[in-house]
Design an enzyme around this catalytic site. Sequence first.
Site, PDB file in Angstrom:
ATOM      1  N   SER A  31      -9.352   2.312   3.081  1.00  0.00           N
ATOM      2  CA  SER A  31      -8.413   2.986   2.209  1.00  0.00           C
ATOM      3  C   SER A  31      -7.417   2.038   1.534  1.00  0.00           C
ATOM      4  CB  SER A  31      -7.633   4.035   3.018  1.00  0.00           C
ATOM      5  OG  SER A  31      -6.846   3.441   4.028  1.00  0.00           O
ATOM      6  N   LYS A  67       0.839  -1.198   0.000  1.00  0.00           N
ATOM      7  CA  LYS A  67       0.000   0.000   0.000  1.00  0.00           C
ATOM      8  C   LYS A  67       0.874   1.247   0.000  1.00  0.00           C
ATOM      9  CE  LYS A  67      -3.804   2.140   2.593  1.00  0.00           C
ATOM     10  NZ  LYS A  67      -4.671   2.009   3.797  1.00  0.00           N
ATOM     11  N   SER A  91      -9.873   0.187   7.221  1.00  0.00           N
ATOM     12  CA  SER A  91      -9.259   0.325   5.898  1.00  0.00           C
ATOM     13  C   SER A  91      -8.715  -0.961   5.305  1.00  0.00           C
ATOM     14  CB  SER A  91      -8.136   1.368   5.955  1.00  0.00           C
ATOM     15  OG  SER A  91      -8.674   2.655   6.101  1.00  0.00           O
TER      16      SER A  91
END
Length: 476
Positions: A157, A81, A181
């Site tokens: 996210s 990420k 997330s």
Amino acid sequence: MIDALQWATATELLAAYRSREVSPVEATQAALDAIEAHDDDLNAFCLVEPESALESARASEARWLRNEPRGLADGVPTSIKDLMLTKGWPTLRGSLLTSAEGDWSEDAPAVARLRENGAVLFGKVTSPEFGWKGVTDSPRSGVTRNPWDLSRTSGGSSGGSAAAVAQGMGPWSVGTDGGGSIRIPAGFTGVVGFKPTYGTVPLYPVSPFGTLAHAGPITRTVEDAALMMDIISQPDARDWSAGPAPTTSFSHGLADGLRGRRVAFSPNLGYGSNDPDVEAAVRDAVQVLAELGAEVEEIDLGWSDPVDAYHVLWFSGAAKVVEGYGRGACDRIDPLLAAALERHSGFTAGDFLDATAVRMKLGREMGLLHERYELLVTPTLPIPAFEAGSDVPAGSSSEDWTSWTPYTYPFNLTQQPAISIPCGFTAEGLPVGLQLVGPRHQDARVLSAAAAYQGAGRWHERRPLGKAQLSTTTRK
């Protein structure tokens, strides 16, 4: 062969490397081919490095040929990420405020541990700006879409991580979770997302969201999640708040089953409201838990929504991030982030202490609950994935992403381990997630229960349709 490798799990790849049926070069090329085939539509990756990935894969292949694999993940294609430092690659955090220029000479702890264990890092996946919301779109990277329906969001996210894993663009990815997330995009895309107990996975740099922030795996199976946890939970001196290193493998007990386990089922935590298809899929899943031998009791927690306390902690952190870029920064960020910071502003030290008191009360209540029940089961989300590019579903009465994620952020407040696993699909063919929550530091218990449920069905084996078919489902 390439198509089969695209869907192989990390555990399966390692077994195939060991038997020399497959090489890390073939597996890495399969992941890169999947990106080439699908990512123009999905937009899950903000950086892909084929040359360095294949070079790492060739080095891994040589180690396997010498019977000298490095660590627990040698040769496994891995994405990161884009909130996590990755040596040699810029970490842009989905923001135009950040610059690719600079000294990118450090790995975040989880990235360092994966690299040390031989993982093949091949790219970075998208995040909303600074990871601030529950969907994945940003001024820098654009909109990330859902493999099951390109008109829908992948969630966030860690939406890039989940979309990549769901579409076979690598078997696993490491994400972060400050309010759901990891679990939100896992629920929306039909993969496994595990948020461990706070401090189990070291973090560096320190998160602006403080002790709400966790890191963890996004995978296609519980077994892979446990394997990654064995790697990324190892110590790192840069995180002063991390707990001690685990003394047993997270894979220990995955086959223990659910017989005799005391399980509480809360369909709405006392304040949520579920889409009928979600409600039906989750209740079916709870019935499966009972058939596996769990002693399931539906309970009414009688909670009121702790969202106001969460907002104080969350948006104070987000404001501090933007503030660090100087005057005028709010003019260059996601306009919806700027608007959210305006809505949630002016917090005092007293507000922060009051929010912390709510957090402590919630933690106490969960501690007492777990004296009676070993696990709490909820939906991961009350709704299926909605329109991509929107922060909230159409017709929402709130502008805040937390309004449609009522079952995830409470367990960031309490710092408990929580996992989302696929448990069915809506009538429109969109995934539904089941959330299992355990007591703090009982991560293996959560993983064991998730493995038992996974083994009773085949939801994790479902695959999104091909690109051409995707384009004609509900995409406008």
